[in-house]
Design a protein around this motif. Structure first.
Motif, PDB file in Angstrom:
ATOM      1  N   PRO A 176       0.828  -1.214   0.000  1.00 31.95           N
ATOM      2  CA  PRO A 176       0.000   0.000   0.000  1.00 31.95           C
ATOM      3  C   PRO A 176       0.864   1.267   0.000  1.00 31.95           C
ATOM      4  N   VAL A 177       0.315   2.357  -0.481  1.00 34.67           N
ATOM      5  CA  VAL A 177       1.066   3.615  -0.606  1.00 34.67           C
ATOM      6  C   VAL A 177       0.424   4.665   0.284  1.00 34.67           C
ATOM      7  N   ALA A 178       1.244   5.641   0.625  1.00 33.38           N
ATOM      8  CA  ALA A 178       0.737   6.794   1.368  1.00 33.38           C
ATOM      9  C   ALA A 178       0.444   7.913   0.371  1.00 33.38           C
ATOM     10  N   LEU A 179      -0.716   8.548   0.510  1.00 30.09           N
ATOM     11  CA  LEU A 179      -1.140   9.606  -0.408  1.00 30.09           C
ATOM     12  C   LEU A 179      -1.464  10.867   0.382  1.00 30.09           C
ATOM     13  N   LEU A 180      -0.856  11.969  -0.050  1.00 28.43           N
ATOM     14  CA  LEU A 180      -1.146  13.289   0.535  1.00 28.43           C
ATOM     15  C   LEU A 180      -1.653  14.224  -0.557  1.00 28.43           C
ATOM     16  N   GLY A 208      -4.986  13.201   3.747  1.00 29.66           N
ATOM     17  CA  GLY A 208      -4.134  12.028   3.502  1.00 29.66           C
ATOM     18  C   GLY A 208      -4.896  10.751   3.806  1.00 29.66           C
ATOM     19  N   ASN A 209      -4.461   9.687   3.205  1.00 30.52           N
ATOM     20  CA  ASN A 209      -5.138   8.410   3.483  1.00 30.52           C
ATOM     21  C   ASN A 209      -4.630   7.823   4.792  1.00 30.52           C
ATOM     22  N   ASP A 210      -5.200   6.675   5.166  1.00 32.84           N
ATOM     23  CA  ASP A 210      -4.862   6.070   6.459  1.00 32.84           C
ATOM     24  C   ASP A 210      -3.377   5.767   6.579  1.00 32.84           C
ATOM     25  N   VAL A 211      -2.762   5.298   5.485  1.00 33.65           N
ATOM     26  CA  VAL A 211      -1.339   4.977   5.542  1.00 33.65           C
ATOM     27  C   VAL A 211      -0.531   6.225   5.848  1.00 33.65           C
ATOM     28  N   ALA A 212      -0.887   7.352   5.205  1.00 35.56           N
ATOM     29  CA  ALA A 212      -0.181   8.616   5.453  1.00 35.56           C
ATOM     30  C   ALA A 212      -0.367   9.066   6.895  1.00 35.56           C
ATOM     31  N   ARG A 213      -1.600   8.896   7.409  1.00 31.04           N
ATOM     32  CA  ARG A 213      -1.835   9.326   8.793  1.00 31.04           C
ATOM     33  C   ARG A 213      -1.017   8.490   9.779  1.00 31.04           C
ATOM     34  N   VAL A 218       2.866  11.180  -3.413  1.00 31.07           N
ATOM     35  CA  VAL A 218       2.748   9.740  -3.232  1.00 31.07           C
ATOM     36  C   VAL A 218       4.048   9.218  -2.618  1.00 31.07           C
ATOM     37  N   LEU A 219       3.923   8.446  -1.524  1.00 32.78           N
ATOM     38  CA  LEU A 219       5.088   7.890  -0.833  1.00 32.78           C
ATOM     39  C   LEU A 219       5.000   6.364  -0.888  1.00 32.78           C
ATOM     40  N   VAL A 220       6.090   5.741  -1.382  1.00 28.48           N
ATOM     41  CA  VAL A 220       6.120   4.276  -1.477  1.00 28.48           C
ATOM     42  C   VAL A 220       7.418   3.767  -0.878  1.00 28.48           C
ATOM     43  N   PRO A 221       7.373   2.603  -0.184  1.00 27.37           N
ATOM     44  CA  PRO A 221       8.615   2.022   0.353  1.00 27.37           C
ATOM     45  C   PRO A 221       9.496   1.536  -0.783  1.00 27.37           C
ATOM     46  N   VAL A 222      10.815   1.495  -0.537  1.00 31.38           N
ATOM     47  CA  VAL A 222      11.750   1.191  -1.609  1.00 31.38           C
ATOM     48  C   VAL A 222      12.872   0.298  -1.095  1.00 31.38           C
ATOM     49  N   ASP A 223      13.391  -0.490  -1.999  1.00 35.13           N
ATOM     50  CA  ASP A 223      14.562  -1.317  -1.714  1.00 35.13           C
ATOM     51  C   ASP A 223      15.766  -0.571  -2.265  1.00 35.13           C
ATOM     52  N   LEU A 224      16.602   0.006  -1.401  1.00 35.34           N
ATOM     53  CA  LEU A 224      17.625   0.971  -1.820  1.00 35.34           C
ATOM     54  C   LEU A 224      18.601   0.456  -2.877  1.00 35.34           C
ATOM     55  N   PRO A 225      19.235  -0.681  -2.711  1.00 31.79           N
ATOM     56  CA  PRO A 225      20.214  -1.103  -3.733  1.00 31.79           C
ATOM     57  C   PRO A 225      19.577  -1.266  -5.102  1.00 31.79           C
ATOM     58  N   LEU A 260      -6.760   5.086  -5.212  1.00 36.13           N
ATOM     59  CA  LEU A 260      -6.863   5.574  -3.836  1.00 36.13           C
ATOM     60  C   LEU A 260      -7.969   6.625  -3.762  1.00 36.13           C
ATOM     61  N   PRO A 261      -8.781   6.594  -2.700  1.00 32.02           N
ATOM     62  CA  PRO A 261      -9.858   7.589  -2.565  1.00 32.02           C
ATOM     63  C   PRO A 261      -9.356   8.874  -1.895  1.00 32.02           C
ATOM     64  N   VAL A 262      -9.943   9.990  -2.300  1.00 34.47           N
ATOM     65  CA  VAL A 262      -9.774  11.268  -1.597  1.00 34.47           C
ATOM     66  C   VAL A 262     -11.130  11.588  -0.997  1.00 34.47           C
ATOM     67  N   LEU A 263     -11.214  11.580   0.335  1.00 35.74           N
ATOM     68  CA  LEU A 263     -12.492  11.692   1.019  1.00 35.74           C
ATOM     69  C   LEU A 263     -12.791  13.130   1.391  1.00 35.74           C
ATOM     70  N   ASP A 264     -14.084  13.474   1.429  1.00 33.60           N
ATOM     71  CA  ASP A 264     -14.496  14.811   1.871  1.00 33.60           C
ATOM     72  C   ASP A 264     -14.655  14.800   3.382  1.00 33.60           C
ATOM     73  N   ASP A 265     -15.182  15.897   3.897  1.00 29.57           N
ATOM     74  CA  ASP A 265     -15.302  16.027   5.351  1.00 29.57           C
ATOM     75  C   ASP A 265     -16.252  14.998   5.952  1.00 29.57           C
ATOM     76  N   ASP A 266     -17.174  14.472   5.118  1.00 27.67           N
ATOM     77  CA  ASP A 266     -18.133  13.477   5.610  1.00 27.67           C
ATOM     78  C   ASP A 266     -17.613  12.043   5.463  1.00 27.67           C
ATOM     79  N   GLY A 267     -16.391  11.907   4.946  1.00 29.97           N
ATOM     80  CA  GLY A 267     -15.833  10.578   4.751  1.00 29.97           C
ATOM     81  C   GLY A 267     -16.265   9.907   3.468  1.00 29.97           C
ATOM     82  N   ALA A 268     -16.946  10.644   2.601  1.00 30.38           N
ATOM     83  CA  ALA A 268     -17.372  10.081   1.318  1.00 30.38           C
ATOM     84  C   ALA A 268     -16.311  10.389   0.264  1.00 30.38           C
TER      85      ALA A 268
END
Length: 753
Positions: free
Chosen positions: A36-40, A52-57, A143-150, A267-275
């Protein structure tokens, strides 16, 4: 492989269906694990993280949004590293969100987490929404994603780590509207055009999944559309998946028609009501990755097939070895059997050891083919009862089916066995039978019975196993037929043998009793005999003989010798040596073949004053005159329990030299004494010499001085022969009762003078 906190799934774990696309370059999202990715959502003007989504939070726990970008970056412990690793001269996260190195350009930077997760790295991709509808034009997707450095450096930096922190990303982004059917696209990034060939004007307004084609996996596409519908505005909240989003790998098509594998994350971008107010999709070309995975899967399949083929070959070789060992062992063991009971026991022993069978039974057909009878042996199950041991020819059970079909009937498990043969379940017990096999026994084209085998566990009867069991049935049928024929020959020989054995006479005050014990196995009958003749002068002639050989020919030779000897013994009152000489000459003159040993004795009564006994008073006394033609010596049991071996010089067997010299020997027979004549089957046994046998016989006789003659013979047979005689045995006993008293009751009977 690194995962964000919480549940996540690697893109590699998604099943991919196999249309072949054109391989593309190995893009960053293949190395960076994008789910999963983090989205801001960042407003670059106010420099605020709006949502931001749950992962970002979870990356910046406790920080309430909206918040300054730098505050969020600090809370997440992130810095941008120009060299990619040294953590110095960090570029701000806001610069990544705004794009660079030119404003508005989608960029990717290597970040290093220096907070609680030191050593963890991730890629940050910023995509300003230039060209999106108002008020989105001032915003950027981060968008933030984990990475394998080498792997990441080896793939994206090309070895130039000085410029590894800010790179053009192959990650395509789109923005769609979930409040409208079909999720029409509102905005696409420049990398989307690079990926698909569709310009923003050609893509905006179209279905989010417009790039799918007829060769796209229909099931995966339907699953993806169903997920999108369930997460649209107005969907039941309980049906909505977690905010991490929806992921799928599908075969997509570029504008020029070329195919590629598209890894899609929505990925969803939710409004203030969570929709859901918007949907952001991340797409990347993973064709090379998928094809490599397909190749690895093909190699694994090839390897598995080779291993499976090797295992099958090994199993076949082991089965062949077991089958060969079974048949060799069975053939050798059955060769030594002489009765059907031995055949049944041998089958049980061999199949238990070689096949792991837990039960077996040999059933033989009766002459009228109306039933199958179980051959009793120690190998039969302890719970077997009389009902199960007899099966009707027409019964609906496997052994009867096998003989009627002249074939084999197999049941692979206990359920099938008990259903096919309820009689076995009732009379043997359901726990005894798992798999079973019933095999018809056919000899010379005739069904003679069946073999029943059972196993406690289920068993797969391969073609090789079935062939081995059918061979077992053939071997068994041959052994049974041999045993039956041997029993028939043995029975015929015994009938002939016994028909030639004399009914003993009963002279005054002499008690004659006999025993004939045939060998326990084989056709060892025919050569041993006893006889007694009362001569005209009242003397009693006794004969014990043994013709060499143990077959029908020996019985025939014995019959001829017996007949001649009876006639010679009755015809003249001659000493035993002369009678035997006449027999020897007659056999030679008549051309009667065969060799024999014998003892011929004559019990005479003479005046006491002329006898060796030397008794006074003018009474008559008995004595035994005998000659021995190579036979074991007679024994004399006296009334006091002492014994005497009536030895003599060894003389020639009958049938060798017609004119051989023969001599007579004398011994007194006092009242109460018993003479015992016997053949070598009484004293010679495996592991016991002739001398030892005679000693054992003397010991037994000494213990029998107070027994009747019948009881004496019973004791001798039990103690020296037992239940399984190795050879035929003939015994003749004569007891001399007192003549000055009435004939004892045990000696009473028909008088023969």
């Amino acid at each position: 492989m690194r995962q964000w906190p919480g549940k996540g799934e690697d893109a590699d774990s998604r099943p991919v269906d196999g249309a072949v696309g054109m391989p593309g370059r190995l893009d960053l999202p293949v190395v960076a694990r994008e789910g999963p990715v983090a989205l801001l959502v960042v407003d670059v003007v106010s420099e605020q993280v709006l949502s931001g989504n749950d992962v970002a939070r979870r990356l910046a726990p406790g920080l309430l949004l909206p918040a300054a970008v730098e505050d969020w970056s600090h809370a997440a412990g992130l810095v941008v590293s120009p060299g990619g690793l040294d953590g110095q001269d960090g570029t701000s996260l806001l610069r990544v969100a705004a794009g660079g190195p030119e404003p508005g350009q989608q960029t990717t930077a290597l970040l290093h987490r220096v907070a609680a997760h030191a050593g963890e790295a991730l890629w940050a991709t910023g995509a300003p929404l230039h060209g999106a509808p108002p008020p989105l034009q001032t915003r950027s997707l981060l968008v933030l994603v984990p990475v394998d450095l080498p792997d990441a450096y080896g793939t994206t930096a090309g070895g130039d780590r000085d410029h590894g922190s800010v790179l053009s990303s192959g990650l395509a982004l789109t923005l769609s509207d979930p409040t409208v059917d079909g999720d029409p696209l509102l905005w696409v990034s420049s990398t989307f055009t690079q990926l698909t060939g569709y310009t923003p004007s050609e893509a905006v307004g179209r279905d989010l999944l417009f790039w799918a084609g007829p060769d796209t996996d229909a099931h995966a596409l339907a699953r993806l559309r169903g997920d999108l519908v369930r997460t649209s505005r107005g969907a039941v909240p309980a049906e909505a998946p977690a905010a991490e989003g929806i992921r799928e790998t599908l075969l997509a098509h570029r504008r020029d028609g070329s195919a590629f594998y598209d890894h899609l994350t929505v990925l969803p971008v939710l409004d203030d009501d969570g929709a859901p107010a918007h949907r952001i999709s991340l797409q990347s070309d993973v064709t090379a990755h998928v094809l490599a995975r397909h190749e690895r899967a093909r190699e694994r399949r090839d390897t598995d097939e080779r291993l499976d083929a090797a295992r099958q070959a090994q199993t076949a070789a082991e089965d062949a070895d077991r089958s060969g060992r079974l048949l060799l062992t069975l053939s050798e063991a059955l060769t030594a059997t002489t009765t059907v009971a031995e055949v049944a026991a041998t089958i049980a022993d061999v199949v238990t050891v070689e096949l792991g069978a837990t039960g077996s039974g040999l059933l033989l057909a009766d002459a009228a083919r109306t039933r199958l009878d179980l051959v009793r042996s120690a190998a039969a199950p302890a719970t077997t009862d009389g009902v199960w041991s007899r099966i009707g020819w027409g019964d609906d059970v496997p052994p009867a089916q096998a003989v009627r079909q002249r074939a084999a009937v197999f049941s692979g498990d206990g359920t099938a066995s008990r259903a096919a043969d309820p009689v076995t379940a009732v009379h043997v017990g359901p726990a005894t039978v798992g798999a079973s096999a019933s095999l018809a026994l056919v000899s010379a084209g005739e069904v003679i019975g069946a073999v029943f085998l059972s196993w406690a566990e289920p068993r797969a009867f391969s073609s090789r196993h079935r062939a081995a069991l059918r061979a077992l049935a053939r071997y068994t049928a041959q052994a049974v037929q041999r045993a039956v024929l041997a029993a028939e020959r043995r029975s015929a020989a015994e009938v002939l043998q016994r028909s030639l054995l004399t009914r003993l006479p009963e002279p005054d005050h002499l008690e004659l009793r006999s025993r004939y014990v045939p060998a326990a196995a084989g056709e060892h009958v025919g050569g041993d005999w006893y006889d007694a003749v009362v001569q005209r002068d009242g003397s009693t002639v006794l004969v014990i003989g043994d013709v060499t050989g143990h077959d029908m020919a020996a019985a025939a030779h014995m019959g001829q010798m017996r007949g001649l000897l009876r006639a010679f013994a009755y015809d003249r009152d001659e000493p035993p040596a002369q009678v035997v000489t006449r027999l020897d000459r007659a056999l030679a003159g008549l051309g009667v073949d065969g060799l024999a040993t014998l003892v011929l004795g004559r019990i005479e009564q003479v005046p006491a004053d002329t006898s060796e006994a030397g008794a006074a008073g003018g009474r008559r006394v008995r004595r035994l005159r005998w000659t021995n033609a190579g036979h074991p010596p007679p024994l004399l049991l006296l009334a006091d329990g002492s014994t005497q071996v009536l030895t003599s010089e060894a003389e020639m067997l009958i049938g060798l030299l017609p004119d051989a010299e023969r001599s007579d020997h004398l011994v007194a027979l006092p009242p109460g004494s018993t003479v015992l004549l016997y053949t070598d089957g009484l004293i010679e046994h495996r592991g016991r010499s002739l001398e030892d046998g005679i000693d054992d016989l003397r010991r037994v006789l000494s213990s029998c001085r107070d027994l009747s003659v019948e009881e004496l013979l019973d004791r001798v047979v039990v103690d020296l022969v037992g239940d399984s005689p190795e050879d035929d045995c003939a015994i003749l006993a004569v007891r001399a009762h007192r003549e000055d008293r009435p004939r004892p009751p045990e000696a009473a009977g028909r008088r023969m003078v």
